[in-house]
Scaffold this motif. Structure first.
Motif, PDB file in Angstrom:
ATOM      1  N   GLY A 240       1.800 140.920  69.388  1.00 48.59           N
ATOM      2  CA  GLY A 240       2.680 140.028  70.143  1.00 48.59           C
ATOM      3  C   GLY A 240       2.390 140.053  71.630  1.00 48.59           C
ATOM      4  O   GLY A 240       2.395 139.011  72.300  1.00 48.59           O
ATOM      5  N   GLU A 241       2.136 141.244  72.181  1.00 44.87           N
ATOM      6  CA  GLU A 241       1.772 141.348  73.594  1.00 44.87           C
ATOM      7  C   GLU A 241       0.478 140.584  73.871  1.00 44.87           C
ATOM      8  O   GLU A 241       0.338 139.932  74.911  1.00 44.87           O
ATOM      9  N   ASP A 242      -0.462 140.658  72.938  1.00 48.77           N
ATOM     10  CA  ASP A 242      -1.737 139.965  73.117  1.00 48.77           C
ATOM     11  C   ASP A 242      -1.547 138.450  73.155  1.00 48.77           C
ATOM     12  O   ASP A 242      -2.187 137.743  73.943  1.00 48.77           O
ATOM     13  N   TRP A 243      -0.676 137.931  72.288  1.00 50.52           N
ATOM     14  CA  TRP A 243      -0.402 136.490  72.313  1.00 50.52           C
ATOM     15  C   TRP A 243       0.124 136.069  73.679  1.00 50.52           C
ATOM     16  O   TRP A 243      -0.268 135.033  74.227  1.00 50.52           O
ATOM     17  N   LEU A 244       1.057 136.869  74.212  1.00 51.88           N
ATOM     18  CA  LEU A 244       1.649 136.543  75.509  1.00 51.88           C
ATOM     19  C   LEU A 244       0.610 136.620  76.622  1.00 51.88           C
ATOM     20  O   LEU A 244       0.556 135.750  77.500  1.00 51.88           O
ATOM     21  N   THR A 245      -0.207 137.659  76.592  1.00 51.69           N
ATOM     22  CA  THR A 245      -1.227 137.826  77.620  1.00 51.69           C
ATOM     23  C   THR A 245      -2.234 136.685  77.581  1.00 51.69           C
ATOM     24  O   THR A 245      -2.613 136.129  78.628  1.00 51.69           O
ATOM     25  N   ARG A 246      -2.674 136.317  76.386  1.00 49.68           N
ATOM     26  CA  ARG A 246      -3.626 135.202  76.277  1.00 49.68           C
ATOM     27  C   ARG A 246      -2.992 133.882  76.714  1.00 49.68           C
ATOM     28  O   ARG A 246      -3.671 133.018  77.280  1.00 49.68           O
ATOM     29  N   SER A 247      -1.696 133.721  76.452  1.00 47.06           N
ATOM     30  CA  SER A 247      -1.005 132.511  76.907  1.00 47.06           C
ATOM     31  C   SER A 247      -0.987 132.442  78.427  1.00 47.06           C
ATOM     32  O   SER A 247      -1.204 131.372  79.017  1.00 47.06           O
ATOM     33  N   ALA A 248      -0.729 133.568  79.086  1.00 51.39           N
ATOM     34  CA  ALA A 248      -0.732 133.597  80.553  1.00 51.39           C
ATOM     35  C   ALA A 248      -2.100 133.193  81.097  1.00 51.39           C
ATOM     36  O   ALA A 248      -2.201 132.422  82.067  1.00 51.39           O
ATOM     37  N   ILE A 249      -3.160 133.703  80.484  1.00 52.75           N
ATOM     38  CA  ILE A 249      -4.517 133.356  80.912  1.00 52.75           C
ATOM     39  C   ILE A 249      -4.774 131.865  80.715  1.00 52.75           C
ATOM     40  O   ILE A 249      -5.342 131.180  81.573  1.00 52.75           O
ATOM     41  N   LEU A 250      -4.328 131.337  79.580  1.00 51.31           N
ATOM     42  CA  LEU A 250      -4.530 129.920  79.282  1.00 51.31           C
ATOM     43  C   LEU A 250      -3.812 129.039  80.296  1.00 51.31           C
ATOM     44  O   LEU A 250      -4.383 128.072  80.821  1.00 51.31           O
ATOM     45  N   PHE A 251      -2.543 129.350  80.592  1.00 49.02           N
ATOM     46  CA  PHE A 251      -1.807 128.569  81.587  1.00 49.02           C
ATOM     47  C   PHE A 251      -2.517 128.623  82.938  1.00 49.02           C
ATOM     48  O   PHE A 251      -2.631 127.604  83.632  1.00 49.02           O
ATOM     49  N   ARG A 252      -2.985 129.799  83.306  1.00 51.43           N
ATOM     50  CA  ARG A 252      -3.681 129.959  84.583  1.00 51.43           C
ATOM     51  C   ARG A 252      -4.932 129.078  84.618  1.00 51.43           C
ATOM     52  O   ARG A 252      -5.217 128.420  85.617  1.00 51.43           O
ATOM     53  N   GLN A 253      -5.680 129.053  83.525  1.00 44.15           N
ATOM     54  CA  GLN A 253      -6.899 128.251  83.457  1.00 44.15           C
ATOM     55  C   GLN A 253      -6.607 126.761  83.562  1.00 44.15           C
ATOM     56  O   GLN A 253      -7.422 125.994  84.088  1.00 44.15           O
ATOM     57  N   LYS A 254      -5.465 126.331  83.071  1.00 44.19           N
ATOM     58  CA  LYS A 254      -5.112 124.911  83.075  1.00 44.19           C
ATOM     59  C   LYS A 254      -4.282 124.521  84.285  1.00 44.19           C
ATOM     60  O   LYS A 254      -3.746 123.418  84.354  1.00 44.19           O
ATOM     61  N   GLY A 255      -4.179 125.417  85.269  1.00 50.31           N
ATOM     62  CA  GLY A 255      -3.527 125.063  86.525  1.00 50.31           C
ATOM     63  C   GLY A 255      -2.020 125.029  86.469  1.00 50.31           C
ATOM     64  O   GLY A 255      -1.387 124.344  87.284  1.00 50.31           O
ATOM     65  N   ILE A 256      -1.434 125.760  85.542  1.00 50.25           N
ATOM     66  CA  ILE A 256       0.026 125.860  85.472  1.00 50.25           C
ATOM     67  C   ILE A 256       0.429 127.208  86.056  1.00 50.25           C
ATOM     68  O   ILE A 256       0.024 128.249  85.545  1.00 50.25           O
ATOM     69  N   PRO A 257       1.185 127.223  87.157  1.00 49.61           N
ATOM     70  CA  PRO A 257       1.587 128.499  87.758  1.00 49.61           C
ATOM     71  C   PRO A 257       2.341 129.368  86.750  1.00 49.61           C
ATOM     72  O   PRO A 257       3.175 128.863  85.991  1.00 49.61           O
ATOM     73  N   VAL A 258       2.049 130.657  86.750  1.00 45.14           N
ATOM     74  CA  VAL A 258       2.627 131.572  85.763  1.00 45.14           C
ATOM     75  C   VAL A 258       3.357 132.706  86.472  1.00 45.14           C
ATOM     76  O   VAL A 258       2.787 133.350  87.362  1.00 45.14           O
ATOM     77  N   TYR A 259       4.609 132.920  86.063  1.00 48.81           N
ATOM     78  CA  TYR A 259       5.308 134.128  86.493  1.00 48.81           C
ATOM     79  C   TYR A 259       5.255 135.108  85.320  1.00 48.81           C
ATOM     80  O   TYR A 259       5.819 134.843  84.256  1.00 48.81           O
ATOM     81  N   VAL A 260       4.557 136.216  85.513  1.00 52.99           N
ATOM     82  CA  VAL A 260       4.409 137.224  84.461  1.00 52.99           C
ATOM     83  C   VAL A 260       5.271 138.429  84.823  1.00 52.99           C
ATOM     84  O   VAL A 260       5.066 139.049  85.871  1.00 52.99           O
ATOM     85  N   ASP A 261       6.243 138.740  83.969  1.00 50.38           N
ATOM     86  CA  ASP A 261       7.065 139.935  84.183  1.00 50.38           C
ATOM     87  C   ASP A 261       6.515 141.070  83.317  1.00 50.38           C
ATOM     88  O   ASP A 261       6.430 140.939  82.097  1.00 50.38           O
ATOM     89  N   LYS A 262       6.161 142.172  83.960  1.00 55.15           N
ATOM     90  CA  LYS A 262       5.509 143.276  83.263  1.00 55.15           C
ATOM     91  C   LYS A 262       6.451 144.436  82.982  1.00 55.15           C
ATOM     92  O   LYS A 262       6.010 145.490  82.510  1.00 55.15           O
TER      93      LYS A 262
END
Length: 522
Positions: A240-262
């Motif tokens: 599940g953590e991996d899905w979230l992490t890959r989603s953050a990378i994908l949004f970043r690549q497509k120019g969507i600002p991402v707020y990641v809470d760790k």
């Protein structure tokens, strides 16, 4: 969520996961409106009215509205499902000429013998919309079943298989559309397979708003931020953590600002999350923290999911579990589970977000990202909703929407792993146009990359230009969180104190979050 036994079963018996492909320009738009049927419950208040409202908005023919009387409760027995939903809907689709049956040789899953059976040979329907009033849970029949052999299910997931040969009801069945790199109209493998979405929520007004918001976002563009709320889980939960992490990378690549809470806990109450267009997080039983705060509201057209075993078990409740509260807070769509699904058999966030950004509909993206059917999953929202039908950043908008469009356009012109040139360009753009909001978004980019000191400096630059108190408060809070990640607690405490003492900021909702964090710093 108990995932260990499921993972072994999944890998050994069920799936050969198709590889993800790089996000691309949206594919040509097959119009699914004419291949959609809408099912409503005449015994449930406003179910018919909502069906007619949706059909009018989407241009769905009136003869594609199907009335099926069934219990007005959230759940139904397996016998009720068979007699009141499965059989009548199958017969209605055949009777209305939407399905043509043909004889096919199939293998009996119990005996292994081949036998003739009538199956769907041709289909003129691909999408089923269940309106508020259709039950969403099928109750368990079996006593003490083994893990992964439970026979309870969501109505929605079960109906996806309506046109396929009958299979044992115990356990999940492989989803033939999972991971397929094509729009559903191009997928020819199983004519009777359906994509099922649900327009359901705590009240009818919310359902209407979901319909309107989806259409508005299609027309005007879905702009805003993505919020990824990690839980720092490991072991059997690492997937599940991996899905979230890959989603953050994908949004970043497509120019969507991402707020990641760790942080391990969900984002705290009143934590400012403006313009949230995507929310993905886990893992609490009931809606809590920033997303559930009275001051929070999703961006128009937002898509949200909080991963939990029973996130959709009370989807008509405004304050129980997650799906209902997410819709109450303004999301246009929310995904969930009505019973324990096991981690590997829930929607895979990374595939879901990739497909959405490629221009798939909500239903296509959701079921393409879900490995099994006849299981526990629900998709609440307009299944025809295509937030990126025109491609990311297709229109500029005004105000802050324009900032997001400028940010996205700039990011798409600077692809690649090295973001230094992108950040220099964004910073220059922000300075020449006096856009502190753009500096904040650039700071989020640095923070998502783990460059916390750089993000702190960018937020300080934004603070020097911000004039609105709520913008200043948000930048202060974000700075304080980054100071803590950098093991600089004294600077975090001083930043929060500055916010708490400011007469323009001290009474804002965000100040409550500041006081809480301040009190927890030694």
């Amino acid at each position: 969520m108990t995932g260990t036994a499921c993972v072994c079963w999944l890998l050994g018996c069920l799936l050969a996961c198709a590889p993800l492909v790089n996000a691309q320009d949206p594919l040509p738009s097959p119009d699914l409106n004419g291949e959609t049927v809408v099912v409503y419950n005449p015994d449930f208040s406003q179910s018919r009215e909502l069906a007619e409202y949706y059909a009018e908005k989407r241009g769905i023919p009136q003869d594609h509205l199907i009335s099926l009387a069934c219990p007005i409760n959230d759940s139904m027995t397996r016998q009720e499902y068979d007699n009141l939903l499965r059989k009548p809907l199958f017969e209605a689709l055949v009777r209305r000429g939407l399905w043509r049956l043909g004889q096919q040789e199939i293998k009996d899953p119990t005996t292994g013998k081949t036998m003739p059976a009538m199956t769907v040979a041709e289909s003129a329907v691909r999408v089923v919309v269940l309106m508020r009033g259709i039950p969403f849970q099928i109750q368990r029949d079996a006593q003490n079943p083994k893990n992964t052999q439970e026979d309870e299910a969501s109505v929605d997931s079960e109906l996806c298989l309506l046109g396929l040969p009958r299979q044992p009801i115990a356990g999940a069945l492989r989803n033939p559309y999972y991971g397929q790199d094509m729009r559903f109209q191009m997928f020819q493998g199983t004519p009777g397979l359906l994509l099922v979405g649900r327009l359901d929520a705590p009240d009818s007004d919310t359902v209407k708003r979901m319909i309107d918001d989806a259409i508005s976002a299609e027309q005007n563009g879905l702009r805003g931020r993505a919020v990824i709320d990690l839980a720092q889980k490991t072991g059997a939960y690492q997937e599940g953590e991996d899905w979230l992490t890959r989603s953050a990378i994908l949004f970043r690549q497509k120019g969507i600002p991402v707020y990641v809470d760790k942080a391990e806990a969900v984002l705290p109450d009143h934590w400012p999350l403006p313009d949230t267009a995507f929310y993905f997080g886990w893992y609490t039983t009931n809606a809590s923290g920033a997303i559930a705060s009275p001051s929070f509201r999703f961006q128009t057209g937002a898509i949200a999911c909080h991963l939990h075993s029973f996130s959709g078990a009370a989807l008509r409740s405004p304050d129980r579990h997650w799906v209902g509260p997410l819709l109450r807070q303004g999301a246009a769509a929310a995904l969930g589970n009505v019973f324990e699904p096991y981690l590997s058999l829930t929607v895979h966030f990374d595939i879901l977000n990739q497909r959405l950004l490629e221009g798939y509909t909500l239903a296509e993206a959701s079921w393409n990202a879900t490995p099994v059917l006849s299981w526990m999953n629900v998709v609440c929202g307009d299944p025809l909703y295509r937030p990126y039908a025109k491609g990311p950043g297709s229109s500029m908008g005004e105000g802050r929407d324009r900032d997001y469009a400028l940010y996205q356009g700039t990011a798409l012109r600077h692809p690649g792993e090295d973001s230094r040139e992108l950040k220099r360009t964004l910073t220059s753009l922000a300075e020449t146009r006096s856009k502190p909001h753009m500096l904040e978004l650039t700071g989020l980019l640095s923070a998502s990359e783990g460059k916390n000191a750089e993000a702190i400096d960018l937020l300080e630059h934004a603070l020097s230009l911000y004039v609105i108190a709520s913008d200043k408060a948000r930048a202060h809070l974000y700075q304080a969180r980054l100071y803590l990640l950098e093991n600089r607690p004294s600077e975090a405490k001083a930043t929060l104190q500055k916010m708490i003492d400011d007469p323009d900021q001290k009474d804002l909702p965000a100040a409550q979050a500041a006081r809480l964090i301040h009190s927890q710093i030694p």
